[in-house]
Scaffold this motif. Sequence first.
Motif, PDB file in Angstrom:
ATOM      1  N   ASP A 175      -5.309 -20.986  28.932  1.00 49.14           N
ATOM      2  CA  ASP A 175      -4.033 -21.653  28.638  1.00 49.14           C
ATOM      3  C   ASP A 175      -2.946 -21.160  29.592  1.00 49.14           C
ATOM      4  N   ASN A 176      -1.792 -21.791  29.508  1.00 52.08           N
ATOM      5  CA  ASN A 176      -0.703 -21.489  30.442  1.00 52.08           C
ATOM      6  C   ASN A 176      -0.183 -20.060  30.309  1.00 52.08           C
ATOM      7  N   ARG A 177      -0.230 -19.517  29.099  1.00 55.67           N
ATOM      8  CA  ARG A 177       0.287 -18.160  28.880  1.00 55.67           C
ATOM      9  C   ARG A 177      -0.582 -17.093  29.528  1.00 55.67           C
ATOM     10  N   ASP A 230     -11.842 -19.226  26.515  1.00 57.02           N
ATOM     11  CA  ASP A 230     -10.665 -19.999  26.105  1.00 57.02           C
ATOM     12  C   ASP A 230      -9.370 -19.202  26.214  1.00 57.02           C
ATOM     13  N   GLU A 231      -9.442 -17.900  25.912  1.00 61.43           N
ATOM     14  CA  GLU A 231      -8.218 -17.098  25.883  1.00 61.43           C
ATOM     15  C   GLU A 231      -7.569 -16.925  27.252  1.00 61.43           C
TER      16      GLU A 231
END
Length: 399
Positions: free
Chosen positions: A211-213, A207-208
């Motif tokens: 995301d977009n970041r 999951d880490e």
Amino acid sequence: MIKKLTFFICLFSSFVFSQNLEFTVFVKDFDTDLPIEDVTITAVKSNQGFLTNKEGIAIISLKKSSDLEFVHTSYKKLNVKNSAFNQKEITIYLEPITQQLEDIIITKDHPQEILMRIIESSKRRLTLPISLKVYLHEFYKRDDKIIFFNDGLINFQILGNDKNIKTDILVEQNRAVGFLDNDFDTTILGYDLNNIIENYYQFKYLDEVLDNRARKNYDFTLKTYPPNENYLVLKITPLPDSKGILSNFRILYDTKEKIILELSSFVDQDRLEMYKEGLLASRKVYKLEFKNTFRKDGNYYYLANSKEVIGFEKRYKNKERKIEVKNHMVITDFNKKTFEYGDRNVFKGKSLINKNTSFFTNYWDVASGFVSTDEEKNIIEQLGKPDTEILNEEENSNE
């Protein structure tokens, strides 16, 4: 659901009375002659699973004669005919692939987008429902000394679908040895068995980096996998200027089947030292490792084994303690059909650390698929002795 009494009777009967073929395998590096840890061994005919320990050893106990498949991502896959296993001890050599160069793959889509598609495809392809027979093996350290051990044969009944997984746990046999302080909070120990399969089958450890970041914090590099042209390796590493405790990931996947075969991660020691204050509110983490191996066989796609290690510092009664938990899970067998059972037979606890010892065979010797090393066996034996017996041994050794 109504529990069928025949279930555990059948488990016991098949374990005790089956005429298993038993032998010990030593798996070594062809070039160095050193033992190879974490080699996944599968019986081709029965799909029984085994895993080598730190000494490169696995005790094989087969339901019927079968060829064996040896898999490790740092070595060439090897299939050995059953006719070769005609002695009680067999040495197998695997050829390393580290000399072969990986080529960087340039793609139109960002590797993160490819990873997202592979994850979704893997979720859909995982065989559900399924019954996994699992051997669980856990060591607990306090201040660099092993103080507790537990293991057990567990049946995971995995139900639901790729969007909503439900797991029921039935403990067949288990043991726990050692001593935990009265003020030791057992809720922080072990891995939560009631959500561990969901985490693995939903690939939540990734999951880490989804995301977009993540693209600002990580470098995504796609490379070839020389032993198999259908496989690719995605390496995800934190950028030097990125902040926080960020993991290094390695994902091996099959481009034709579009499924993940191995997923591993670890946090660099330098990064842990720099940012250890920020991972968990009351803990300072000093070690964080994880590895999942999946297997595809015909229409079946399932978890083959896993390994996790977490080490952290926590304050107890104004004193800093180092706590480390190491967990192995080996899938020794599986079945597409699940069996009937009652709610009272389902294990509700977080970890086997909370369950009283109960066993009727020495399952850890042969039925486990993963044996402790000689050093670990000695530690387990010592942990199982009463404090008075240990004290007498120490006094006798000092005389």
